[in-house]
Enzyme design. Structure first.
Site, PDB file in Angstrom:
ATOM      1  N   HIS A 119      54.530 -14.951  22.335  1.00 59.48           N
ATOM      2  CA  HIS A 119      53.426 -15.603  23.056  1.00 59.48           C
ATOM      3  C   HIS A 119      53.248 -14.901  24.410  1.00 59.48           C
ATOM      4  O   HIS A 119      54.228 -14.497  25.032  1.00 59.48           O
ATOM      5  CB  HIS A 119      53.719 -17.092  23.252  1.00 59.48           C
ATOM      6  CG  HIS A 119      52.539 -17.830  23.777  1.00 59.48           C
ATOM      7  ND1 HIS A 119      52.191 -17.792  25.114  1.00 59.48           N
ATOM      8  CD2 HIS A 119      51.587 -18.567  23.158  1.00 59.48           C
ATOM      9  CE1 HIS A 119      51.088 -18.496  25.281  1.00 59.48           C
ATOM     10  NE2 HIS A 119      50.701 -18.979  24.111  1.00 59.48           N
ATOM     11  N   SER A 178      41.893 -21.150  24.636  1.00 58.19           N
ATOM     12  CA  SER A 178      40.860 -22.117  25.039  1.00 58.19           C
ATOM     13  C   SER A 178      40.091 -22.723  23.868  1.00 58.19           C
ATOM     14  O   SER A 178      38.888 -22.972  23.976  1.00 58.19           O
ATOM     15  CB  SER A 178      39.894 -21.489  26.054  1.00 58.19           C
ATOM     16  OG  SER A 178      40.577 -21.190  27.259  1.00 58.19           O
ATOM     17  N   GLY A 193      46.496 -24.654  22.448  1.00 54.34           N
ATOM     18  CA  GLY A 193      47.493 -25.022  23.442  1.00 54.34           C
ATOM     19  C   GLY A 193      47.137 -26.367  24.061  1.00 54.34           C
ATOM     20  O   GLY A 193      47.387 -27.420  23.477  1.00 54.34           O
ATOM     21  N   GLU A 238      45.317 -13.834  20.395  1.00 53.36           N
ATOM     22  CA  GLU A 238      45.095 -14.644  21.589  1.00 53.36           C
ATOM     23  C   GLU A 238      44.864 -13.725  22.783  1.00 53.36           C
ATOM     24  O   GLU A 238      45.832 -13.262  23.415  1.00 53.36           O
ATOM     25  CB  GLU A 238      46.330 -15.494  21.889  1.00 53.36           C
ATOM     26  CG  GLU A 238      46.727 -16.448  20.795  1.00 53.36           C
ATOM     27  CD  GLU A 238      47.566 -17.589  21.368  1.00 53.36           C
ATOM     28  OE1 GLU A 238      47.052 -18.700  21.435  1.00 53.36           O
ATOM     29  OE2 GLU A 238      48.708 -17.351  21.767  1.00 53.36           O
ATOM     30  N   GLU A 248      52.775 -15.910  27.248  1.00 53.79           N
ATOM     31  CA  GLU A 248      53.516 -16.502  28.377  1.00 53.79           C
ATOM     32  C   GLU A 248      54.999 -16.144  28.311  1.00 53.79           C
ATOM     33  O   GLU A 248      55.738 -16.359  29.263  1.00 53.79           O
ATOM     34  CB  GLU A 248      53.309 -18.031  28.387  1.00 53.79           C
ATOM     35  CG  GLU A 248      51.903 -18.377  28.858  1.00 53.79           C
ATOM     36  CD  GLU A 248      51.372 -19.707  28.369  1.00 53.79           C
ATOM     37  OE1 GLU A 248      52.164 -20.540  27.867  1.00 53.79           O
ATOM     38  OE2 GLU A 248      50.146 -19.909  28.480  1.00 53.79           O
ATOM     39  N   LYS A 252      53.497 -26.143  24.506  1.00 56.73           N
ATOM     40  CA  LYS A 252      54.078 -25.488  25.697  1.00 56.73           C
ATOM     41  C   LYS A 252      55.110 -26.440  26.315  1.00 56.73           C
ATOM     42  O   LYS A 252      55.747 -27.190  25.594  1.00 56.73           O
ATOM     43  CB  LYS A 252      52.977 -25.076  26.678  1.00 56.73           C
ATOM     44  CG  LYS A 252      51.852 -24.305  25.981  1.00 56.73           C
ATOM     45  CD  LYS A 252      50.918 -23.614  26.918  1.00 56.73           C
ATOM     46  CE  LYS A 252      49.843 -22.887  26.109  1.00 56.73           C
ATOM     47  NZ  LYS A 252      49.073 -21.957  26.882  1.00 56.73           N
ATOM     48  N   GLY A 258      44.001 -20.726  28.401  1.00 56.38           N
ATOM     49  CA  GLY A 258      43.969 -21.688  29.497  1.00 56.38           C
ATOM     50  C   GLY A 258      42.848 -21.458  30.496  1.00 56.38           C
ATOM     51  O   GLY A 258      42.816 -22.090  31.555  1.00 56.38           O
ATOM     52  N   ASN A 313      50.443 -25.784  19.985  1.00 55.16           N
ATOM     53  CA  ASN A 313      51.486 -25.289  20.886  1.00 55.16           C
ATOM     54  C   ASN A 313      51.494 -26.186  22.130  1.00 55.16           C
ATOM     55  O   ASN A 313      50.629 -26.058  22.995  1.00 55.16           O
ATOM     56  CB  ASN A 313      51.178 -23.834  21.262  1.00 55.16           C
ATOM     57  CG  ASN A 313      52.116 -23.295  22.320  1.00 55.16           C
ATOM     58  OD1 ASN A 313      53.169 -23.867  22.585  1.00 55.16           O
ATOM     59  ND2 ASN A 313      51.731 -22.189  22.946  1.00 55.16           N
TER      60      ASN A 313
HETATM   61  P1  PGA Z   1      45.136 -22.764  25.374  1.00 56.35           P
HETATM   62  O1  PGA Z   1      46.485 -22.025  24.984  1.00 56.35           O
HETATM   63  O2  PGA Z   1      44.578 -23.344  24.091  1.00 56.35           O
HETATM   64  O3  PGA Z   1      45.566 -23.850  26.334  1.00 56.35           O
HETATM   65  O4  PGA Z   1      44.238 -21.775  25.969  1.00 56.35           O
HETATM   66  C1  PGA Z   1      46.617 -21.312  23.789  1.00 56.35           C
HETATM   67  C2  PGA Z   1      47.972 -20.706  23.721  1.00 56.35           C
HETATM   68  O5  PGA Z   1      48.537 -20.371  24.779  1.00 56.35           O
HETATM   69  O6  PGA Z   1      48.545 -20.554  22.654  1.00 56.35           O
END
Ligand code: PGA
Length: 241
Positions: free
Chosen positions: A90, A203, A223, A158, A92, A10, A164, A8
């Site tokens: 997601h 993460s 991500g 998640e 976000e 983003k 993140g 992903n």
């Molecule tokens: P991250 O994000 O690996 O940067 O923690 C994962 C995600 O938001 O799908």
């Protein structure tokens, strides 16, 4: 059942980045991979990647029919652009109106266009600290109720507090959550629930790439770390086949 690894990106990248990423990515054999760039790079990435590496979108419109929906991108358009997968819900996006019924509608729209929705579920930090993680996740799984019986899908667990942040659940609690999600899927969809792939995201990096496999997950959603094609390939390899 092959494991599934989803990148992903983003809101990162540009055309040159996408071309370089595709040139650098060496996917391991015998696992399924889907790369989710921002919308403008979907088609170029589809053209640049080998056919066995799928492309996916990070979201889609809840509107199934073409119409006066400025700024929206439908499931049909994503399929037409070469997508096979699409993320739904997601964390976000949930605060932007992509929650509950809105996710259920998107899951149905994705399935109707032949896309595989990857429903993202996970508790917030507050739900985690008050012991309500399972309750939150099982509630979000209900968003798959609109999925036709024969349609494929995947679930990405998640935890919002892990995204993140550099923090992850330990192997045992991740494995326990996987079992709860599996049980929830089976009680919701019957035998099919035993075959839906359950991924871990939050993460995931080169240093902890073995975590999803140790916890018995069916793959991972990365991500930030997926922006480096070599690191993402390492995550796929570590997760096994
Ligand atoms: P991250 O994000 O690996 O940067 O923690 C994962 C995600 O938001 O799908």
């Amino acid at each position: 059942m092959n494991k599934l690894f989803v990148a992903n990106w983003k809101m990162h990248g540009d055309a040159a980045f996408a071309a370089q990423w595709a040139a650098d990515f060496r996917p391991p054999p015998e696992c399924d991979v889907a790369v989710c760039p921002p919308f403008p790079y979907l088609q170029a990435l589809r053209a640049a990647l080998p056919a066995h590496v799928a492309v996916g979108a990070q979201t889609l419109s809840a509107q199934a029919e073409d119409g006066a929906h400025t700024g929206e991108v439908s499931a049909r358009m994503l399929a037409d652009a070469g997508c096979e997968y699409v993320l739904v819900g997601h964390s976000e996006r949930r605060p932007m109106g992509e929650d509950g019924d809105a996710c259920a509608t998107r899951v149905a729209a994705a399935a109707a266009a032949g896309l595989t929705p990857v429903l993202c579920v996970g508790e917030t930090a507050e739900e985690f600290s008050s012991g309500r993680s399972e309750e939150a996740v099982l509630r979000q799984l209900q968003e798959l109720s609109s999925l036709p019986a024969e349609a494929p899908c995947a679930v990405a667990y998640e935890p919002v507090w892990a995204i993140g942040s550099g923090r992850t659940p330990d192997t045992e609690s991740l494995s326990r959550m996987r079992e709860r999600i599996r049980a929830g899927l089976i009680s919701q969809t019957g035998a099919k629930g035993g075959k839906i792939r359950i991924l871990y995201g939050g993460s995931v990096k080169a240093e902890n790439a073995g975590l999803p496999g140790r916890a018995g997950m069916d793959g991972a959603l990365a991500g930030g770390a997926s922006l480096d094609a070599a690191v993402f390939a390492q995550i796929c390899r570590a997760g096994g086949t």
